[in-house]
Design a protein around this motif. Structure first.
Motif, PDB file in Angstrom:
ATOM      1  N   ALA A 307       0.819  -1.215   0.000  1.00  0.00           N
ATOM      2  CA  ALA A 307       0.000   0.000   0.000  1.00  0.00           C
ATOM      3  C   ALA A 307       0.850   1.261   0.000  1.00  0.00           C
ATOM      4  CB  ALA A 307      -0.948   0.003   1.197  1.00  0.00           C
ATOM      5  N   HIS A 308       2.083   1.185   0.495  1.00  0.00           N
ATOM      6  CA  HIS A 308       2.951   2.357   0.595  1.00  0.00           C
ATOM      7  C   HIS A 308       4.037   2.259  -0.478  1.00  0.00           C
ATOM      8  CE1 HIS A 308       1.077   2.041   4.589  1.00  0.00           C
ATOM      9  NE2 HIS A 308       1.208   3.360   4.644  1.00  0.00           N
ATOM     10  N   TRP A 309       4.086   3.270  -1.317  1.00  0.00           N
ATOM     11  CA  TRP A 309       5.059   3.327  -2.396  1.00  0.00           C
ATOM     12  C   TRP A 309       6.154   4.332  -2.043  1.00  0.00           C
ATOM     13  CZ3 TRP A 309       2.066   3.350  -7.711  1.00  0.00           C
ATOM     14  CH2 TRP A 309       1.271   2.196  -7.776  1.00  0.00           C
ATOM     15  N   HIS A 310       7.341   4.027  -2.548  1.00  0.00           N
ATOM     16  CA  HIS A 310       8.504   4.880  -2.309  1.00  0.00           C
ATOM     17  C   HIS A 310       9.066   5.312  -3.664  1.00  0.00           C
ATOM     18  CE1 HIS A 310       8.421   3.564   1.908  1.00  0.00           C
ATOM     19  NE2 HIS A 310       8.266   2.320   1.426  1.00  0.00           N
ATOM     20  N   VAL A 311       9.302   6.622  -3.809  1.00  0.00           N
ATOM     21  CA  VAL A 311       9.761   7.193  -5.077  1.00  0.00           C
ATOM     22  C   VAL A 311      11.276   7.251  -5.064  1.00  0.00           C
ATOM     23  CG1 VAL A 311       9.541   9.125  -6.673  1.00  0.00           C
ATOM     24  CG2 VAL A 311       7.658   8.571  -5.121  1.00  0.00           C
ATOM     25  N   LEU A 312      11.884   6.672  -6.105  1.00  0.00           N
ATOM     26  CA  LEU A 312      13.337   6.664  -6.247  1.00  0.00           C
ATOM     27  C   LEU A 312      13.698   7.134  -7.643  1.00  0.00           C
ATOM     28  CD1 LEU A 312      12.719   4.418  -3.960  1.00  0.00           C
ATOM     29  CD2 LEU A 312      15.028   3.578  -4.510  1.00  0.00           C
ATOM     30  N   GLU A 313      14.863   7.733  -7.764  1.00  0.00           N
ATOM     31  CA  GLU A 313      15.362   8.116  -9.078  1.00  0.00           C
ATOM     32  C   GLU A 313      15.967   6.908  -9.772  1.00  0.00           C
ATOM     33  OE1 GLU A 313      18.073  11.306  -8.700  1.00  0.00           O
ATOM     34  OE2 GLU A 313      16.535  12.779  -8.079  1.00  0.00           O
ATOM     35  N   ALA A 314      16.034   6.983 -11.099  1.00  0.00           N
ATOM     36  CA  ALA A 314      16.530   5.835 -11.864  1.00  0.00           C
ATOM     37  C   ALA A 314      18.000   5.553 -11.554  1.00  0.00           C
ATOM     38  CB  ALA A 314      16.343   6.102 -13.360  1.00  0.00           C
ATOM     39  N   ASP A 315      18.800   6.593 -11.317  1.00  0.00           N
ATOM     40  CA  ASP A 315      20.217   6.366 -11.001  1.00  0.00           C
ATOM     41  C   ASP A 315      20.384   5.675  -9.658  1.00  0.00           C
ATOM     42  OD1 ASP A 315      20.773   7.631 -13.383  1.00  0.00           O
ATOM     43  OD2 ASP A 315      21.053   9.609 -12.448  1.00  0.00           O
ATOM     44  N   GLN A 316      19.535   6.031  -8.680  1.00  0.00           N
ATOM     45  CA  GLN A 316      19.616   5.379  -7.379  1.00  0.00           C
ATOM     46  C   GLN A 316      19.192   3.919  -7.462  1.00  0.00           C
ATOM     47  OE1 GLN A 316      17.147   7.820  -4.902  1.00  0.00           O
ATOM     48  NE2 GLN A 316      18.692   9.456  -4.696  1.00  0.00           N
ATOM     49  N   VAL A 317      18.218   3.633  -8.308  1.00  0.00           N
ATOM     50  CA  VAL A 317      17.801   2.234  -8.478  1.00  0.00           C
ATOM     51  C   VAL A 317      18.926   1.416  -9.096  1.00  0.00           C
ATOM     52  CG1 VAL A 317      16.150   0.730  -9.637  1.00  0.00           C
ATOM     53  CG2 VAL A 317      15.375   2.884  -8.645  1.00  0.00           C
ATOM     54  N   LYS A 318      19.591   1.991 -10.070  1.00  0.00           N
ATOM     55  CA  LYS A 318      20.734   1.284 -10.666  1.00  0.00           C
ATOM     56  C   LYS A 318      21.821   1.042  -9.631  1.00  0.00           C
ATOM     57  CE  LYS A 318      20.028   3.132 -15.331  1.00  0.00           C
ATOM     58  NZ  LYS A 318      20.625   3.960 -16.418  1.00  0.00           N
ATOM     59  N   GLU A 319      22.024   1.998  -8.739  1.00  0.00           N
ATOM     60  CA  GLU A 319      23.038   1.825  -7.681  1.00  0.00           C
ATOM     61  C   GLU A 319      22.649   0.699  -6.734  1.00  0.00           C
ATOM     62  OE1 GLU A 319      25.051   4.483  -4.071  1.00  0.00           O
ATOM     63  OE2 GLU A 319      23.691   5.415  -5.538  1.00  0.00           O
ATOM     64  N   ASP A 335      16.086   5.417   2.759  1.00  0.00           N
ATOM     65  CA  ASP A 335      17.307   6.211   2.670  1.00  0.00           C
ATOM     66  C   ASP A 335      17.509   6.815   1.286  1.00  0.00           C
ATOM     67  OD1 ASP A 335      17.659   5.387   5.238  1.00  0.00           O
ATOM     68  OD2 ASP A 335      19.087   3.774   4.734  1.00  0.00           O
ATOM     69  N   TYR A 336      16.830   6.291   0.287  1.00  0.00           N
ATOM     70  CA  TYR A 336      17.010   6.770  -1.087  1.00  0.00           C
ATOM     71  C   TYR A 336      15.774   7.499  -1.630  1.00  0.00           C
ATOM     72  CZ  TYR A 336      20.872   3.433  -0.961  1.00  0.00           C
ATOM     73  OH  TYR A 336      22.015   2.748  -0.632  1.00  0.00           O
ATOM     74  N   VAL A 337      14.787   7.694  -0.793  1.00  0.00           N
ATOM     75  CA  VAL A 337      13.541   8.310  -1.266  1.00  0.00           C
ATOM     76  C   VAL A 337      13.802   9.756  -1.673  1.00  0.00           C
ATOM     77  CG1 VAL A 337      11.232   9.055  -0.562  1.00  0.00           C
ATOM     78  CG2 VAL A 337      12.071   6.796   0.058  1.00  0.00           C
ATOM     79  N   VAL A 338      13.187  10.154  -2.784  1.00  0.00           N
ATOM     80  CA  VAL A 338      13.301  11.527  -3.271  1.00  0.00           C
ATOM     81  C   VAL A 338      12.382  12.418  -2.448  1.00  0.00           C
ATOM     82  CG1 VAL A 338      12.993  13.049  -5.260  1.00  0.00           C
ATOM     83  CG2 VAL A 338      13.832  10.714  -5.581  1.00  0.00           C
ATOM     84  N   GLU A 339      12.948  13.505  -1.915  1.00  0.00           N
ATOM     85  CA  GLU A 339      12.168  14.438  -1.104  1.00  0.00           C
ATOM     86  C   GLU A 339      11.672  15.584  -1.978  1.00  0.00           C
ATOM     87  OE1 GLU A 339      14.554  15.725   2.087  1.00  0.00           O
ATOM     88  OE2 GLU A 339      14.777  13.730   3.007  1.00  0.00           O
ATOM     89  N   ASP A 340      10.429  15.957  -1.736  1.00  0.00           N
ATOM     90  CA  ASP A 340       9.844  17.081  -2.471  1.00  0.00           C
ATOM     91  C   ASP A 340      10.167  18.371  -1.725  1.00  0.00           C
ATOM     92  OD1 ASP A 340       8.824  15.274  -4.244  1.00  0.00           O
ATOM     93  OD2 ASP A 340       6.860  15.134  -3.247  1.00  0.00           O
TER      94      ASP A 340
END
Length: 546
Positions: A307-319, A335-340
């Protein structure tokens, strides 16, 4: 698809391009082609290409050769070769661009091509128009005949040949249809040659035309000629919901526009991790839920908490994927979630061109409260707002005198002059004023108003009511009725006597003695029975109402 010359002129009439009532650029028709080689001159000594493109009903096109070397331009109505007879069409393309179109459609420019007979005369055009007007009524009858024969097919369109000698019926069906009896019925009903041609659902939509969900005309009826296969994988790559109602077009198949941007999405997805990417952390395993190729963001959710999704950038996912391959621990996705950082600004309507607000009807209108009489001064609105709401019946004026201090209405009316109207508090009594008005008014005589002579004379009600009860005149239309006593006696005499009841054993059979007051018990019972007897229904004069 119209050109700028088709705008409206004075009085709302279309201007047109002054090409004998047709569009010079032919951009108002279906499946048009812009002649970008029309303004170019040919090299010296080269003859122009002798083939032209002719359009028929609903975008059907074919190529014809100009053997007679006629001067043809776009929009000319010509008579072409047909089998049998001739057909009428409109020229849509001429010149060297026709050769390119023939190569594109797979036709041989140097091979055998049907020829153009002549430019259509007024007689040819009249026959052609009369045949076109017969198509819609024929389509209704043709569908009724097909339904009567229980054929699983749909007659979508009918096209007459230019000389009205043959009609082509276009139909759609899921399976093969045996229409041998259908052709016989059509020929007997319409008296012309019949040709049946089956088309697909996409071809049917392109012939009939329509408006798509985007608000524009259908692509297949304006410019699209080749129909490529569309799969549901095109919707998956573009992150679209697999809803058949949203993905289907007017033809019932998947929309052709799903293939327009598919290549762009595929190129963008090459730089991003796959949709089936899984990452492993100390908190648990996470699965990719959504990808935004424009912003380069990916949404992940734990398998035990989807139910809870976490937003990550594509470069962080590759890392994180690289760390998982090297067996390095990853604490969690938080620790890698993108902050608005930037707050989203509220979108509001800007009145840039002087229009009214789009939300002017959202808020309900407030009704203004009317100021109460006698509360506060004329210009003072605060007193009215602060005054409590009271019932008008219980409200009492401040300037109204007490009950004991009121002056007599008669004295007040006698003191006021006749011509002047007294104030509201000093008005005369209504009874005295009306009495004086009635006495002073002159009533017209009976003769002036006119007497009615056609009114029948009636007996005086007073005389009739004062007459004795037995001497009252009876109504002429009603018959005389017998007296209620006589009627009751007749009923009693007609009744059959009751059978005597046999005495029981030990019961006294002697009649009872009469009472000293007179009359026996049987007479008392009879009298009591007649008194409680229900009276016959009738009006006040004793007449029955039926």
């Amino acid at each position: 698809m119209a050109c700028t010359s088709c705008s409206s002129g004075s009085g709302g009439a279309p201007k047109g391009c002054k090409n004998n009532g047709t569009c010079g650029t032919d951009s108002c028709n279906k499946l048009t082609v812009f002649d970008w080689l029309g303004n170019m001159t040919l090299p010296g000594g080269q003859k122009p290409f002798d083939c032209v493109e002719v359009r028929f009903k609903n975008g059907r096109k074919d190529f014809y050769r100009n053997h007679e070397n006629l001067t043809l331009s776009m929009g000319d109505v010509v008579a072409t070769e047909a089998s049998p007879g001739h057909d009428i069409g409109i020229v849509t393309l001429t010149g060297e661009l026709v050769k390119i179109q023939m190569k594109k459609k797979g036709a041989n420019p140097d091979g055998e091509v049907l020829k153009i007979y002549r430019k259509a005369t007024q007689k040819d055009i009249d026959i052609w128009q009369n045949a076109r007007n017969r198509e819609e009524p024929m389509k209704v009858i043709a569908r009724e005949i097909a339904i009567r024969l229980n054929l699983e097919m749909k007659i979508s369109d009918i096209e007459f040949q230019g000389d009205a000698s043959k009609a082509t019926f276009y139909y759609t069906a899921n399976d093969r249809v045996d229409f041998r009896q259908l052709i016989k019925d059509y020929a007997r009903e319409f008296g012309i040659r019949i040709e049946m041609k089956q088309v697909g659902f996409r071809q049917e939509a392109s012939r009939l035309g329509g408006v798509g969900s985007c608000g524009r005309e259908l692509c297949c009826s304006t410019w699209l000629t080749d129909f490529r296969s569309v799969n549901t994988s095109a919707a998956r790559y573009q992150q679209l919901s697999l809803n058949p109602q949203k993905l289907a077009g007017q033809c019932g198949k998947l929309k052709c526009c799903l293939n327009y941007e598919l290549d762009t999405y595929l190129d963008a997805l090459k730089e991003l991790p796959d949709m089936d990417t899984r990452v492993y952390t100390e908190k648990g395993e996470a699965i990719c839920q959504k990808i935004d190729i424009f912003k380069g963001l990916m949404w992940f959710a734990y398998t035990n908490d989807t139910a809870h999704w976490h937003v990550l950038e594509a470069d962080q996912v590759k890392e994180i994927i690289q760390m998982n391959k090297l067996r390095e621990p990853v604490s969690s996705l938080e620790d890698y979630v993108v902050e608005d950082d930037a707050d989203e600004t509220e979108k509001s309507f800007m009145n840039a061109v002087g229009q009214d607000s789009l939300t002017r009807f959202d808020a309900p209108k407030r009704r203004r409260k009317k100021p109460q009489r006698g509360k506060g001064e004329k210009g003072d609105t605060t007193a009215v707002a602060e005054a409590p709401a009271r019932d008008n019946r219980n409200r009492r004026r401040d300037d109204r005198p007490e009950r004991g201090e009121r002056t007599d209405n008669r004295e007040r009316n006698n003191n006021a002059p006749r011509g002047e109207r007294p104030e509201r508090g000093e008005r005369r009594d209504n009874r005295d004023r009306n009495r004086e008005r009635n006495n002073n008014a002159e009533r017209p005589e009976r003769a002036e108003r006119g007497e009615r002579t056609d009114r029948p004379e009636r007996a005086d009600n007073r005389e009739r009511n004062n007459a004795p009860r037995g001497e009252r005149p009876e109504r002429a239309e009603r018959g005389e009725r017998p007296d209620n006593r006589e009627r009751n006696n007749d009923r009693n005499t007609e009744r059959k006597p009751r059978p005597q009841q046999q005495p029981r054993d030990g019961e006294n059979t002697q009649p009872r003695a009469e009472s000293a007051e007179g009359g026996n018990d049987a007479q008392k019972k009879k009298k009591h029975h007649n008194r409680n007897k229900k009276k016959p229904s009738g009006d006040k004069n004793g007449n029955d109402q039926k």
